[in-house]
Each structure stands twice: as structure tokens, then as C-alpha cells.
Scaffold this active site. Structure first.
Site, PDB file in Angstrom:
ATOM      1  N   CYS A 195       0.852  -1.187   0.000  1.00  0.00           N
ATOM      2  CA  CYS A 195       0.000   0.000   0.000  1.00  0.00           C
ATOM      3  C   CYS A 195       0.891   1.240   0.000  1.00  0.00           C
ATOM      4  CB  CYS A 195      -0.896  -0.006   1.230  1.00  0.00           C
ATOM      5  SG  CYS A 195      -1.791   1.545   1.482  1.00  0.00           S
ATOM      6  N   GLU A 196       0.710   2.074  -0.998  1.00  0.00           N
ATOM      7  CA  GLU A 196       1.558   3.263  -1.104  1.00  0.00           C
ATOM      8  C   GLU A 196       1.210   4.330  -0.074  1.00  0.00           C
ATOM      9  OE1 GLU A 196      -0.509   5.973  -4.533  1.00  0.00           O
ATOM     10  OE2 GLU A 196       0.821   4.378  -5.182  1.00  0.00           O
ATOM     11  N   HIS A 197       0.044   4.219   0.555  1.00  0.00           N
ATOM     12  CA  HIS A 197      -0.342   5.210   1.552  1.00  0.00           C
ATOM     13  C   HIS A 197       0.205   4.905   2.936  1.00  0.00           C
ATOM     14  CE1 HIS A 197      -3.874   5.692  -1.352  1.00  0.00           C
ATOM     15  NE2 HIS A 197      -3.031   6.671  -1.571  1.00  0.00           N
ATOM     16  N   HIS A 198       0.332   3.617   3.258  1.00  0.00           N
ATOM     17  CA  HIS A 198       0.754   3.226   4.601  1.00  0.00           C
ATOM     18  C   HIS A 198       2.045   2.412   4.626  1.00  0.00           C
ATOM     19  CE1 HIS A 198      -3.683   3.734   4.757  1.00  0.00           C
ATOM     20  NE2 HIS A 198      -3.364   4.425   5.825  1.00  0.00           N
ATOM     21  N   CYS A 207      -3.320  -2.626   6.218  1.00  0.00           N
ATOM     22  CA  CYS A 207      -3.420  -1.247   6.684  1.00  0.00           C
ATOM     23  C   CYS A 207      -4.821  -0.913   7.181  1.00  0.00           C
ATOM     24  CB  CYS A 207      -3.002  -0.266   5.573  1.00  0.00           C
ATOM     25  SG  CYS A 207      -3.931  -0.425   4.054  1.00  0.00           S
ATOM     26  N   HIS A 259      -5.964  -6.229   3.162  1.00  0.00           N
ATOM     27  CA  HIS A 259      -5.091  -5.068   3.380  1.00  0.00           C
ATOM     28  C   HIS A 259      -4.683  -5.039   4.852  1.00  0.00           C
ATOM     29  CE1 HIS A 259      -5.917  -2.978  -0.515  1.00  0.00           C
ATOM     30  NE2 HIS A 259      -6.884  -3.888  -0.491  1.00  0.00           N
ATOM     31  N   GLN A 290      -5.053  -0.870  -4.752  1.00  0.00           N
ATOM     32  CA  GLN A 290      -5.767  -1.955  -5.422  1.00  0.00           C
ATOM     33  C   GLN A 290      -6.549  -1.462  -6.639  1.00  0.00           C
ATOM     34  OE1 GLN A 290      -8.013  -4.469  -2.784  1.00  0.00           O
ATOM     35  NE2 GLN A 290      -9.304  -5.255  -4.420  1.00  0.00           N
TER      36      GLN A 290
END
Length: 182
Positions: free
Chosen positions: A110-113, A181, A179, A151
Site C-alpha cells: 500500500c503506497e499510503h501506509h 493497513c 489489506h 488496489q
């Protein structure tokens, strides 16, 4: 069917499959030509351990920074690969049935977390004149997954690649993921 290029003054929601950036927010525009800097990652992990109050010199953590660096090299291998290369070798066939590969396992980040998400992809296409070996579809999924990702974009990038490179009459991609995250 590939769409005609839009004038620069009109915003578009489509993903730039050529760069696999997927976002119009200044995300990566090209495949990385630099190898993964494992020593730098290991130093960063060591610093994170210290920043959260852990002792990076504790016996159980001594090799952790290097292990994490090796893991990141594997998880981000897609940054150094163009998944479209797996679709370049095709067979010219007249085939009017759906080609489907189910349960393609993948791991992504996950690029955010910066936490992993993993699951299975189901990829189907209705060929135009081009058919690829079934294993190539799994390699495309892997190449798109092994990079900082979300995703939704991953799903669309896989579909766009099949549509553009195979000139498919239709494409369906379903991704089921867990996920870490959330």
C-alpha cells in the site's frame, strides 16, 4: 479499444500505462533505472527502530534492517520491470471465447501506509487477433503488483495493459485482497 489522445487542456482520468504512474498527482513517471539501495534502506529501518524506542542493537533486531532491505528489494521489483514485456510474445489466433485465469496470487505494498496487501487476481479477456500464454497473465499481475500501489489502480493498469497490448475486444479484472493497513 484505445482512445484518441486528448488535448492537453482537457483533464483525463485514464491511467498512463506507458509510465505505469496511474496518478495525475506527480507520481512516478518512468520505471526506475536505479537499483534498490539496500544499505540505505537498512540504515532507515535501523533509524525507525530507534525512533519508536527500540534498541536496534538488541540481539533479536541486529539482522532485521538487512532482512527488511532484502524484502523491499523483492516487494518493489516491479519498479524495475515493464510488465508489458510479458505481452509482446503473442500468437495470432482467431479465438472467440473468453480466456480466463483465476486465483493468481500476488503481494503488493500500500503506497499510503507502506504496509502489505495480498490476495488473488482473476484476469479475463476476449481476444481480438492476439492470444498470449496463460502464464504471461500471471507475470503481468506480478509486475504491476510489485511496486507501491493501490488496489484500484492495480486493477485498472492490468486491464489497460491487456486491452492495449493484446488489442482485446474486452477485458475483466477482479482483485480480491486483504489489506494489512485496515
Amino acid at each position: 479499444m484505445p482512445s484518441e489522445p486528448l488535448p492537453a487542456d482537457k483533464p483525463t482520468k485514464s491511467h498512463d500505462v506507458g509510465s505505469l504512474s496511474g496518478e495525475a498527482d506527480g507520481g512516478p513517471r518512468k520505471l526506475s533505472q536505479q537499483p534498490v539501495d539496500e544499505p540505505r534502506i537498512a540504515r532507515a529501518v535501523r533509524e525507525i527502530l530507534a525512533a519508536v524506542g527500540e534498541d536496534p542493537d538488541r540481539e533479536g533486531l541486529l539482522e532485521t534492517p538487512a532482512r527488511v532491505a532484502r524484502m523491499y528489494t523483492e516487494l518493489f521489483a516491479g519498479l524495475h520491470e515493464d510488465p508489458r514485456t510479458h505481452l509482446k510474445k503473442f500468437f495470432s489466433e482467431q479465438y472467440d471465447e473468453v480466456v480466463l485465469v483465476r486465483d493468481i496470487s500476488f503481494n503488493s505494498m500500500c503506497e499510503h501506509h507502506m504496509l502489505p496487501f495480498m490476495g488473488t487476481a482473476h484476469v479475463a479477456y476476449l481476444p481480438g487477433q492476439r492470444v498470449v500464454g496463460l502464464s504471461k497473465l500471471a507475470r503481468v499481475v506480478e509486475g504491476v503488483a510489485r511496486r507501491p500501489q493501490v488496489q484500484e489502480r492495480m486493477t485498472e493498469q492490468i486491464a489497460d495493459l491487456l486491452e492495449q497490448e493484446l488489442q482485446a475486444k474486452g477485458v475483466a479484472v477482479i482483485i480480491e485482497a486483504v489489506h494489512t493497513c485496515m
